[in-house]
Design a protein around this motif. Structure first.
Motif, PDB file in Angstrom:
ATOM      1  N   THR A  46       0.823  -1.206   0.000  1.00 45.28           N
ATOM      2  CA  THR A  46       0.000   0.000   0.000  1.00 45.28           C
ATOM      3  C   THR A  46       0.856   1.254   0.000  1.00 45.28           C
ATOM      4  O   THR A  46       0.552   2.230  -0.701  1.00 45.28           O
ATOM      5  CB  THR A  46      -0.933  -0.005   1.219  1.00 45.28           C
ATOM      6  N   GLY A  47       1.932   1.263   0.799  1.00 50.16           N
ATOM      7  CA  GLY A  47       2.824   2.414   0.819  1.00 50.16           C
ATOM      8  C   GLY A  47       3.447   2.677  -0.540  1.00 50.16           C
ATOM      9  O   GLY A  47       3.538   3.831  -0.993  1.00 50.16           O
ATOM     10  N   ALA A  48       3.870   1.614  -1.220  1.00 48.58           N
ATOM     11  CA  ALA A  48       4.445   1.764  -2.560  1.00 48.58           C
ATOM     12  C   ALA A  48       3.410   2.317  -3.537  1.00 48.58           C
ATOM     13  O   ALA A  48       3.729   3.152  -4.399  1.00 48.58           O
ATOM     14  CB  ALA A  48       4.980   0.431  -3.049  1.00 48.58           C
ATOM     15  N   ALA A  49       2.169   1.877  -3.402  1.00 46.74           N
ATOM     16  CA  ALA A  49       1.117   2.374  -4.288  1.00 46.74           C
ATOM     17  C   ALA A  49       0.862   3.861  -4.062  1.00 46.74           C
ATOM     18  O   ALA A  49       0.667   4.624  -5.019  1.00 46.74           O
ATOM     19  CB  ALA A  49      -0.168   1.576  -4.072  1.00 46.74           C
ATOM     20  N   VAL A  71      -2.297   7.601 -20.318  1.00 46.66           N
ATOM     21  CA  VAL A  71      -1.274   6.842 -19.595  1.00 46.66           C
ATOM     22  C   VAL A  71      -1.250   7.235 -18.118  1.00 46.66           C
ATOM     23  O   VAL A  71      -1.212   6.382 -17.216  1.00 46.66           O
ATOM     24  CB  VAL A  71       0.111   7.060 -20.242  1.00 46.66           C
ATOM     25  N   VAL A  72      -1.278   8.544 -17.847  1.00 49.97           N
ATOM     26  CA  VAL A  72      -1.252   9.011 -16.458  1.00 49.97           C
ATOM     27  C   VAL A  72      -2.512   8.564 -15.720  1.00 49.97           C
ATOM     28  O   VAL A  72      -2.451   8.094 -14.573  1.00 49.97           O
ATOM     29  CB  VAL A  72      -1.099  10.540 -16.405  1.00 49.97           C
ATOM     30  N   ALA A  73      -3.679   8.699 -16.353  1.00 55.29           N
ATOM     31  CA  ALA A  73      -4.934   8.300 -15.712  1.00 55.29           C
ATOM     32  C   ALA A  73      -4.957   6.806 -15.421  1.00 55.29           C
ATOM     33  O   ALA A  73      -5.389   6.375 -14.334  1.00 55.29           O
ATOM     34  CB  ALA A  73      -6.112   8.682 -16.606  1.00 55.29           C
ATOM     35  N   ALA A  74      -4.478   5.988 -16.377  1.00 54.75           N
ATOM     36  CA  ALA A  74      -4.433   4.538 -16.149  1.00 54.75           C
ATOM     37  C   ALA A  74      -3.464   4.206 -15.016  1.00 54.75           C
ATOM     38  O   ALA A  74      -3.730   3.300 -14.199  1.00 54.75           O
ATOM     39  CB  ALA A  74      -4.024   3.823 -17.433  1.00 54.75           C
ATOM     40  N   GLY A  75      -2.353   4.929 -14.935  1.00 57.71           N
ATOM     41  CA  GLY A  75      -1.415   4.698 -13.839  1.00 57.71           C
ATOM     42  C   GLY A  75      -2.013   5.039 -12.488  1.00 57.71           C
ATOM     43  O   GLY A  75      -1.831   4.313 -11.500  1.00 57.71           O
ATOM     44  N   LEU A  76      -2.740   6.159 -12.419  1.00 63.97           N
ATOM     45  CA  LEU A  76      -3.404   6.519 -11.160  1.00 63.97           C
ATOM     46  C   LEU A  76      -4.434   5.461 -10.766  1.00 63.97           C
ATOM     47  O   LEU A  76      -4.529   5.075  -9.595  1.00 63.97           O
ATOM     48  CB  LEU A  76      -4.081   7.883 -11.310  1.00 63.97           C
ATOM     49  N   ALA A  77      -5.215   4.988 -11.725  1.00 65.06           N
ATOM     50  CA  ALA A  77      -6.200   3.940 -11.421  1.00 65.06           C
ATOM     51  C   ALA A  77      -5.519   2.656 -10.969  1.00 65.06           C
ATOM     52  O   ALA A  77      -6.011   1.951 -10.075  1.00 65.06           O
ATOM     53  CB  ALA A  77      -7.071   3.681 -12.653  1.00 65.06           C
ATOM     54  N   ALA A  78      -4.361   2.351 -11.559  1.00 69.56           N
ATOM     55  CA  ALA A  78      -3.635   1.134 -11.176  1.00 69.56           C
ATOM     56  C   ALA A  78      -3.121   1.202  -9.753  1.00 69.56           C
ATOM     57  O   ALA A  78      -2.921   0.162  -9.110  1.00 69.56           O
ATOM     58  CB  ALA A  78      -2.474   0.902 -12.143  1.00 69.56           C
ATOM     59  N   ALA A 102      -8.361  -9.452 -12.839  1.00 65.80           N
ATOM     60  CA  ALA A 102      -9.139  -8.485 -12.063  1.00 65.80           C
ATOM     61  C   ALA A 102      -8.489  -7.112 -12.025  1.00 65.80           C
ATOM     62  O   ALA A 102      -9.190  -6.091 -12.038  1.00 65.80           O
ATOM     63  CB  ALA A 102      -9.340  -9.002 -10.639  1.00 65.80           C
ATOM     64  N   MET A 103      -7.158  -7.037 -11.987  1.00 64.48           N
ATOM     65  CA  MET A 103      -6.500  -5.728 -11.881  1.00 64.48           C
ATOM     66  C   MET A 103      -6.725  -4.861 -13.121  1.00 64.48           C
ATOM     67  O   MET A 103      -7.144  -3.707 -12.987  1.00 64.48           O
ATOM     68  CB  MET A 103      -5.018  -5.911 -11.567  1.00 64.48           C
ATOM     69  N   PRO A 104      -6.477  -5.348 -14.355  1.00 66.93           N
ATOM     70  CA  PRO A 104      -6.795  -4.487 -15.510  1.00 66.93           C
ATOM     71  C   PRO A 104      -8.282  -4.192 -15.639  1.00 66.93           C
ATOM     72  O   PRO A 104      -8.666  -3.104 -16.094  1.00 66.93           O
ATOM     73  CB  PRO A 104      -6.270  -5.291 -16.713  1.00 66.93           C
ATOM     74  N   VAL A 105      -9.139  -5.117 -15.244  1.00 62.63           N
ATOM     75  CA  VAL A 105     -10.578  -4.857 -15.268  1.00 62.63           C
ATOM     76  C   VAL A 105     -10.926  -3.730 -14.292  1.00 62.63           C
ATOM     77  O   VAL A 105     -11.744  -2.846 -14.590  1.00 62.63           O
ATOM     78  CB  VAL A 105     -11.365  -6.139 -14.928  1.00 62.63           C
TER      79      VAL A 105
END
Length: 662
Positions: free
Chosen positions: A233-236, A279-286, A303-306
């Motif tokens: 979680t900290g890394a995220a 790209v930035v938005a997908a990274g934030l969602a990830a 599940a993660m890409p979904v």
């Protein structure tokens, strides 16, 4: 009209935010996403010989700290030694000191589930025979208190900031490029960036205290912060901050360089902004998908890409909706939102809804696992509320589409009338050109003089003041005239009934979206139905094993009708034979957590022989646990076992079941 509507809009939005805050504040502690499915010794067991270790099995992998597993003797002294460690799979154990005397021991645990949520609880077992214990475990609910509420609000704020940031920028790029020069939309998108950044920093500081002590004073503990940075979680959260730095550059280009470019240059720059922004938005969602529900359990790789696609669809729909609302209410009078922009957003919203439905169906199947979990688990019940809100939102959106179509038709008619009027004016001008040149110049001079005089009178500007003798006064009057003209154009624009109807329907959509976001935030903090049902099945299996070994276990649901009046009373009778028996009573909430009530009484009745009721008043041992020794069963038969629970001074209920004893 606009001056009347704006205060109502602000008041309504403030009320919605306040209601949302109350909804989140009343949500209670975060429900565990990893459930305790077994232990050795098991909960409430009475063992003849002191064990060398205590092991706990969870429904998924958990993260441990030095104090994650503790074992306390009847006086509250720790009797575990060494750090807890994994034994195999999802089973973890801690060693015990040797030579432990008889009595009741308390096991407490506080771990972090693989999807980042804290899990805490406690249970007891006895060596030799049960005894009184001074240990209190009433505070074993993880994620509660001030820190838990702050963390929950931070999660809501981070989701809201993400939706506003991504959805607002997408609305400008995909639907209304002219909006890049509208100050209200610029402030709207920047506010989303600020909210997400502030919430991420807050969550990073709160995380250590949230998953351990729960104390406000530990929020700024650097040691805890260092431990958080080493977790998933900290890394995220750190990754999210880095991506927000890139998002700041994106915003600067979108509302700076892009707005100043010519149309040809804008087209090329828009393509680059679209790629970089995606790209930035997908990274934030990830950063959510890789650290929460989607990162653990069934089919995590899918599940993660979904989940990323689901979050982007939410932002495109709800964030774009909020941006449209701002544009409709706050755009300048000389730059109204065109019907074509609303139609483009309608298409984007429709695609987002389709993506939401597809990803939502998959996530529901993955998190619930069965139809019964829709109504039998808290996760399923919240999901039903969310589905209802989405259906309501789609219904209001359909009304907005109708207003959009009417607005577009009105615009087409207005342009046609304007073109026709321009043609007639051109014909009249041609006729006037055929007149005598001297007469034409004279008429023109007279018309010019009259126009200047009329203009001065209409704007409230005297002709004598408009000369060059007082330029500052003339400039001030010109600004006043511009303000009057702008207000007149805005009043004429807002008087359009179709635009007014569209604004009201979009406002209704935004109000529902605020509540929907609150329910979604609660949903991400609730134990998935699949996990909850697996824990119940494991508990039932353990109870069945105990029953087959000679002990009797009965679960009886009760509802006293008062506040906190629902729960389950579990009766363990060992060895369930004629003569003396050991009885344990456990009182749990519907989610399986132990809790205390003022009074518990048990009565045994053998109706076939007209024996009883034989009352038993057990002694309170620990939180949610009562015990009685030497419970005498005079003869074998099908006994009626009645449990009376009192949850307040006036709220009481009696439940019963029949069971074969002896």
């Amino acid at each position: 009209m606009t001056q009347t509507i704006a205060p109502r809009v602000r008041t309504l939005v403030l009320l919605l935010l306040a209601a949302t805050g109350l909804l989140l504040a009343g949500a209670g502690p975060v429900s565990a996403h990893a459930a305790l499915t077994g232990s050795d010794p098991r909960q409430g067991a009475v063992v003849d010989k002191a064990p060398t270790q205590v092991s706990l099995t969870f429904s998924e992998k958990v993260a441990l700290s030095d104090d994650s597993l503790r074992v306390l003797d009847p006086k509250g002294k720790r009797i575990d030694r060494g750090d807890p460690a994994g034994v195999s799979g999802t089973t973890y154990a801690v060693k015990l000191h040797s030579g432990l005397p008889d009595g009741t021991y308390t096991v407490t645990y506080q771990v972090v589930s693989e999807d980042s949520h804290p899990v805490a609880g406690a249970f007891t077992f006895s060596i030799g025979a049960p005894s009184q214990t001074t240990v209190s475990v009433t505070g074993q609910e993880a994620g509660g208190g001030v820190v838990g509420r702050l963390y929950g609000f931070g999660r809501y704020l981070s989701y809201a900031g993400f939706i506003v940031l991504v959805g607002g920028a997408a609305f400008v790029l995909a639907c209304w490029q002219r909006g890049s020069g509208v100050r209200a939309l610029q402030r709207f998108v920047v506010s989303g960036w600020l909210a997400l950044t502030a919430a991420t920093l807050g969550l990073l500081l709160l995380r250590g205290s949230y998953t351990s002590t729960g104390k406000v004073g530990d929020i700024f503990d650097l040691d805890l912060l260092g431990q958080v940075l080493q977790t998933k979680t900290g890394a995220a959260l750190v990754s999210r901050l880095l991506l927000l730095a890139a998002a700041a550059l994106f915003i600067a280009v979108l509302f700076g360089a892009y707005d100043k470019r010519e149309d040809e240059e804008k087209r090329d720059l828009r393509f680059g902004l679209a790629i970089g922004g995606t790209v930035v938005a997908a990274g934030l969602a990830a950063s959510w998908a890789m650290s929460e529900h989607a990162s653990t359990g069934l089919q995590a790789g899918i599940a993660m890409p979904v989940d990323v696609l689901h979050l982007l669809a939410v932002a495109g729909w709800l964030g774009g909706l909020a941006a449209l609302l701002v544009a409709l209410y706050r755009s300048p009078a000389d730059m109204p939102v065109e019907a074509s922009a609303v139609r483009r957003f309608s298409r984007v919203a429709f695609g987002s809804v389709l993506a939401l439905v597809a990803t939502g169906v998959y996530q529901s199947w993955r998190q619930l696992g069965s139809w019964s979990a829709f109504t039998g688990t808290r996760y399923g019940q919240l999901l039903l509320i969310k589905i209802g809100l989405v259906v309501l939102l789609v219904g209001i959106a359909w009304i907005s589409r109708r207003w959009t179509a009417r607005l577009a038709d009105t615009g087409v008619k207005a342009r046609a009338e304007k073109d026709a009027g321009a043609g007639e004016n051109g014909a009249r001008e041609g006729e006037r050109e055929a007149d005598d040149s001297n007469k034409e110049h004279a008429v023109a001079r007279a018309g010019t003089s009259a126009s200047a005089s009329a203009s001065g009178e209409k704007g409230g500007i005297p002709a004598a003041v408009s000369d060059k003798g007082d330029p500052r006064r003339a400039a001030e009057l010109a600004r006043q005239q511009d303000a009057i003209d702008t207000a007149r154009r805005k009043q004429q624009r807002d008087a359009d009934p179709n635009r007014f109807g569209l604004r009201r329907s979009v406002l209704a959509e935004a109000c529902v979206a605020v509540v929907l976001l609150a329910v979604t935030t609660m949903l991400t903090s609730t134990e998935p139905g699949r996990t909850e049902e697996a824990a119940k099945a494991a508990t039932a299996s353990a109870s069945g094993d105990a029953s087959s070994a000679g002990a009797l276990t009965l679960d009886m649901s009760f509802d006293t009708g008062g506040e906190d009046g629902k729960g389950v009373a579990r009766i363990d009778l060992d060895p369930a034979r004629v003569g003396g028996n050991e009885m344990h009573v456990y009182v749990q909430r519907p989610n399986g957590r132990a809790f205390d009530i003022p009074e518990v009484k048990v009565a045994f009745t053998l109706e076939s022989q007209d024996i009883g009721p034989l009352p038993v008043v057990p002694d309170h041992i620990s939180t949610g646990h009562w015990s009685a020794s030497g419970v005498q069963i005079p003869m074998a038969g099908e006994w009626k076992i009645a449990v009376t629970v009192r949850t307040s001074d006036i709220d009481q209920a009696t439940v019963s079941k029949n069971a074969q004893i002896g």
